[in-house]
Design a protein around this motif. Structure first.
Motif, PDB file in Angstrom:
ATOM      1  N   THR A 176       0.823  -1.208   0.000  1.00  0.00           N
ATOM      2  CA  THR A 176       0.000   0.000   0.000  1.00  0.00           C
ATOM      3  C   THR A 176       0.854   1.253   0.000  1.00  0.00           C
ATOM      4  OG1 THR A 176      -1.830  -1.105   1.132  1.00  0.00           O
ATOM      5  CG2 THR A 176      -1.780   1.279   1.237  1.00  0.00           C
ATOM      6  N   SER A 177       1.892   1.280   0.826  1.00  0.00           N
ATOM      7  CA  SER A 177       2.782   2.439   0.869  1.00  0.00           C
ATOM      8  C   SER A 177       3.543   2.583  -0.445  1.00  0.00           C
ATOM      9  CB  SER A 177       3.770   2.305   2.031  1.00  0.00           C
ATOM     10  OG  SER A 177       4.653   3.396   2.064  1.00  0.00           O
ATOM     11  N   ASP A 178       4.013   1.451  -1.001  1.00  0.00           N
ATOM     12  CA  ASP A 178       4.731   1.488  -2.277  1.00  0.00           C
ATOM     13  C   ASP A 178       3.834   2.016  -3.393  1.00  0.00           C
ATOM     14  OD1 ASP A 178       6.956   0.479  -1.046  1.00  0.00           O
ATOM     15  OD2 ASP A 178       6.581  -1.600  -1.624  1.00  0.00           O
TER      16      ASP A 178
ATOM     17  N   LEU B  29       2.320  17.291  -3.240  1.00  0.00           N
ATOM     18  CA  LEU B  29       2.841  16.857  -1.945  1.00  0.00           C
ATOM     19  C   LEU B  29       4.001  15.866  -2.083  1.00  0.00           C
ATOM     20  CD1 LEU B  29      -0.557  16.348  -0.061  1.00  0.00           C
ATOM     21  CD2 LEU B  29       1.102  18.181   0.316  1.00  0.00           C
ATOM     22  N   LEU B  30       3.892  14.955  -3.054  1.00  0.00           N
ATOM     23  CA  LEU B  30       4.859  13.867  -3.158  1.00  0.00           C
ATOM     24  C   LEU B  30       5.960  14.114  -4.177  1.00  0.00           C
ATOM     25  CD1 LEU B  30       2.381  10.827  -3.071  1.00  0.00           C
ATOM     26  CD2 LEU B  30       3.691  11.784  -1.173  1.00  0.00           C
TER      27      LEU B  30
ATOM     28  N   HIS C 292       3.821   8.129   3.070  1.00  0.00           N
ATOM     29  CA  HIS C 292       4.841   8.424   4.075  1.00  0.00           C
ATOM     30  C   HIS C 292       4.830   7.431   5.241  1.00  0.00           C
ATOM     31  CE1 HIS C 292       4.694  12.413   2.032  1.00  0.00           C
ATOM     32  NE2 HIS C 292       5.996  12.351   2.271  1.00  0.00           N
ATOM     33  N   MET C 293       4.021   6.381   5.134  1.00  0.00           N
ATOM     34  CA  MET C 293       3.956   5.368   6.189  1.00  0.00           C
ATOM     35  C   MET C 293       5.228   4.523   6.154  1.00  0.00           C
ATOM     36  SD  MET C 293       1.685   4.645   8.562  1.00  0.00           S
ATOM     37  CE  MET C 293       0.189   5.338   7.832  1.00  0.00           C
TER      38      MET C 293
ATOM     39  N   ALA D  14       4.406  -1.182   6.120  1.00  0.00           N
ATOM     40  CA  ALA D  14       3.318  -0.207   6.086  1.00  0.00           C
ATOM     41  C   ALA D  14       2.004  -0.766   6.615  1.00  0.00           C
ATOM     42  CB  ALA D  14       3.132   0.297   4.656  1.00  0.00           C
ATOM     43  N   MET D  15       1.688  -2.015   6.275  1.00  0.00           N
ATOM     44  CA  MET D  15       0.410  -2.575   6.684  1.00  0.00           C
ATOM     45  C   MET D  15       0.251  -2.563   8.199  1.00  0.00           C
ATOM     46  SD  MET D  15      -1.247  -6.304   5.756  1.00  0.00           S
ATOM     47  CE  MET D  15      -1.530  -5.914   4.031  1.00  0.00           C
ATOM     48  N   ALA D  16       1.316  -2.926   8.918  1.00  0.00           N
ATOM     49  CA  ALA D  16       1.264  -2.936  10.384  1.00  0.00           C
ATOM     50  C   ALA D  16       1.057  -1.534  10.930  1.00  0.00           C
ATOM     51  CB  ALA D  16       2.539  -3.548  10.952  1.00  0.00           C
ATOM     52  N   ASN D  17       1.726  -0.554  10.345  1.00  0.00           N
ATOM     53  CA  ASN D  17       1.616   0.825  10.833  1.00  0.00           C
ATOM     54  C   ASN D  17       0.282   1.466  10.467  1.00  0.00           C
ATOM     55  OD1 ASN D  17       4.239   0.985  12.052  1.00  0.00           O
ATOM     56  ND2 ASN D  17       5.112   1.051  10.003  1.00  0.00           N
ATOM     57  N   ILE D  18      -0.278   1.071   9.324  1.00  0.00           N
ATOM     58  CA  ILE D  18      -1.612   1.553   8.960  1.00  0.00           C
ATOM     59  C   ILE D  18      -2.638   1.037   9.962  1.00  0.00           C
ATOM     60  CG2 ILE D  18      -3.462   1.344   7.252  1.00  0.00           C
ATOM     61  CD1 ILE D  18      -1.246   1.245   5.099  1.00  0.00           C
ATOM     62  N   LEU D  19      -2.540  -0.243  10.283  1.00  0.00           N
ATOM     63  CA  LEU D  19      -3.496  -0.828  11.233  1.00  0.00           C
ATOM     64  C   LEU D  19      -3.337  -0.213  12.617  1.00  0.00           C
ATOM     65  CD1 LEU D  19      -5.759  -2.889  11.230  1.00  0.00           C
ATOM     66  CD2 LEU D  19      -4.125  -4.626  11.955  1.00  0.00           C
TER      67      LEU D  19
END
Length: 472
Positions: A29-31, A192-193, A268-269, A273-278
C-alpha cells in the motif's frame, strides 16, 4: 486400492498463495501510494491482472495440451526454442528463487528486530547467523520429502492469512468513499509527493506495474510441481484458484486503505506499512498482530522458495540441461545435492549483507528480471504451439502473455536486464558440462546466443565498476 501419493489440489493452491504472499503485501500500500493515486493504481491492477491471467491461461493450456512436457516452464521453454532456451528459463528461475530468499531473510530479521533489538535492521551479524540457521533448517525439512514439506506449507498458509483477513475486514469497516475518491487521479498528491511536478496517469501506472508484478511471482508454483500432483488436472485447477485468491487479497489489501487515509499519509507510512496503517486505525495491538503475521508469512514463503528452486534443478537435469547430479534424489525423493548447492549459495550471499546495504536491492532486482524472462518464454511457446495447431484464440492469449511480460521487462529498465546477464556466466559452464555428459553438440546458434550474453555481462561489469549502473 491405495491412492497415489502426491501433493493435493489444496496443497498446490496453498503453495501458490504462500509462495506469492511473502513480504511484498505488507508494504504494497505504501509502495503503491508513493507511485500512484487511486485511479492510476486501479488501472495498473487491471493491466497486470489481464497480463497475469493470460500467463495462467497459457500455463494451463500447455499443461492440458502437452501433458508429456512434465518439466513445466523449463520444458515449455525448451520446446519453444531448443535446449539452451530451456536452460536459460530454468537457470533464471533457480536464481530468482534463491535470491528472493535473501530478501526474505532481511525482511524477516527486520520484523523480528521490532521485538528483539539485537536483530534490528536485519543486516547485522546476529541476524545473518539466524538466517543461515533457517536456510539449513528449511533445506533439511525439504530433504525429508517434498510432499511432507508441502503439507507444512499448507498449515503455514492458513496461519498467515488470518492477520491479512483481519486487516482487510478492519479497512472495510473503516472505509469512506469520500476519502477514496478525493484526488482520484493524483493532482493534489503531485504537489505533496513530487514537489509540484506533474506526473501523468501513464507514468503513475508505469511505476505501479513493477510493484504489482513482484507480489505475483510464485503464481507458476503449481506448474513447477505438476509432476508431484496426485492428478495432472489438480495443478491446473490450483493455478486458477491460487490466482483468484491472490487477486482478491492483493486488491483489497492494497486499495481499501486509500479509503481510510490520504495518499500522502499512506505514502509516508514507514515499513512494514500494513502494520503501521493498522496501528493508526486500531492501536498498537494491530501493529503487533501484523508483524507476527509478517514473520509467519516470510517463513511460509521461504519454505515455498526452498522447495521450488531445487525442484526446478531436478526438472532441468531431467531435460538434460544440467548435469545429472543436480537431479539426483535421495530415498525420500528429495534432491539432496541441489539443496546443498542452493543452501550454500544463499549462505555465501547472506554475508554480503555485512559489506553493502545494497544486497537486498540486488537480490530483488535480479530475481524480478530473471523470472520475467521465464514468463516471457512461456508466452512464446504458447504462441508457437497454438499457431501450429491453428488454435487462434489460444494464439491471441499467447500474444497477450508474451507481450505483457516483454512490456514489463521494458518498464523495469535496461539496467535490470543487463544485471541478469552476469548471473548466466557460471550457468553456461554447467550447461556445457551437461551437453558433454548427454552427448548434445552445442549448435552454432547456441554458441552465438551464449557469446552475446557473455558480451553483455562483461559490458555490465564494466558499467558497474564505472558507476554507470548502481544497485540502489
Amino acid at each position: 486400492m491405495a491412492s497415489k501419493k502426491g501433493i493435493s489440489k489444496w496443497g498446490l493452491t496453498a503453495l501458490i498463495v504462500s509462495s506469492s504472499i511473502g513480504t511484498g503485501i505488507f508494504g504494497i500500500t505504501s509502495d503503491l501510494a508513493q507511485a500512484a493515486a487511486t485511479g492510476p493504481a486501479l488501472l495498473a491492477w487491471l493491466f497486470c491482472g489481464i497480463g497475469i491471467y493470460a500467463l495462467v491461461l497459457s500455463l494451463n493450456n500447455l499443461a492440458k495440451k502437452r501433458p508429456e512436457l512434465t518439466s513445466g516452464i523449463v520444458g515449455y521453454a525448451k520446446a519453444a526454442l531448443g535446449p539452451l532456451s530451456g536452460f536459460i528459463s530454468g537457470w533464471g528461475y533457480w536464481l530468482s528463487a534463491w535470491l528472493g530468499n535473501i530478501a526474505f531473510a532481511t525482511m524477516l530479521m527486520s520484523a523480528v528486530g521490532s521485538f528483539i533489538p539485537l536483530f534490528k535492521g536485519g543486516q547485522n551479524l546476529p541476524s545473518i547467523i539466524v538466517a543461515i540457521i533457517l536456510v539449513w533448517l528449511l533445506a533439511w525439512l525439504v530433504n525429508q520429502g517434498v510432499e511432507s514439506a508441502s503439507f507444512v506449507n499448507m498449515i503455514v498458509t492458513v496461519c498467515k492469512l488470518i492477520p491479512l483477513l483481519v486487516f482487510v475486514i478492519i479497512m472495510g469497516l473503516s472505509f469512506k468513499m469520500g476519502v477514496f475518491t478525493a484526488d482520484f487521479w493524483g493532482n493534489m498528491a503531485n504537489n505533496l509527493l513530487h514537489g509540484g511536478k506533474t506526473v501523468s496517469v501513464f507514468e503513475q501506472m508505469k511505476q505501479s506495474v513493477m510493484i504489482i508484478m513482484w507480489v505475483f511471482i510464485g503464481i507458476e508454483g503449481a506448474n513447477v510441481l505438476a509432476n508431484r500432483a496426485k492428478k495432472p488436472s489438480d495443478a491446473q485447477k490450483a493455478t486458477i484458484m491460487g490466482l483468484a485468491t491472490l487477486i482478491l487479497i492483493y486488491v483489497f489489501a492494497s486499495m481499501l486503505p486509500y479509503g481510510v487515509l490520504t495518499q500522502s499519509q499512506l505514502a509516508h507510512m514507514s515499513q512494514p506499512a500494513m502494520a503501521n496503517i493498522l496501528q493508526t486505525v486500531v492501536g498498537s495491538w494491530g501493529r503487533i498482530m501484523l508483524n507476527v503475521g509478517l514473520i509467519i508469512s516470510t517463513l511460509g514463503a521461504w519454505l515455498s522458495w526452498t522447495l521450488l528452486p531445487v525442484e526446478t534443478t531436478v526438472l532441468m537435469a531431467k531435460e538434460q540441461t544440467l548435469p545429472s547430479y543436480w537431479g539426483k534424489l535421495n530415498a525420500k525423493k528429495s534432491p539432496t545435492i541441489s539443496l546443498i548447492i542452493t543452501g550454500g549459495m544463499q549462505t555465501l550471499f547472506l554475508f554480503t549483507l555485512l559489506a553493502t546495504k545494497y544486497a537486498y536491492n540486488f537480490a530483488y532486482t535480479l530475481a524480478t528480471a530473471a523470472i520475467l524472462l521465464c514468463y516471457l518464454l512461456v508466452g512464446v511457446y504458447q504462441m508457437k504451439y497454438s499457431y501450429q495447431q491453428r488454435d487462434w484464440w489460444q494464439f491471441i492469449i499467447g500474444i497477450i502473455a508474451a507481450g505483457f511480460q516483454l512490456l514489463a521487462m521494458v518498464l523495469a529498465g535496461w539496467q535490470q536486464v543487463l544485471l541478469t546477464s552476469i548471473a548466466y556466466l557460471p550457468g553456461f559452464c554447467f550447461y556445457a558440462l551437461a551437453c558433454k555428459e548427454y552427448g548434445h553438440k552445442i549448435t552454432k546458434i547456441e554458441k552465438l546466443v551464449m557469446t552475446l550474453v557473455v558480451f553483455l555481462a562483461l559490458i555490465t561489469i564494466g558499467l558497474l565498476i564505472k558507476g554507470v549502473i548502481k544497485i540502489n
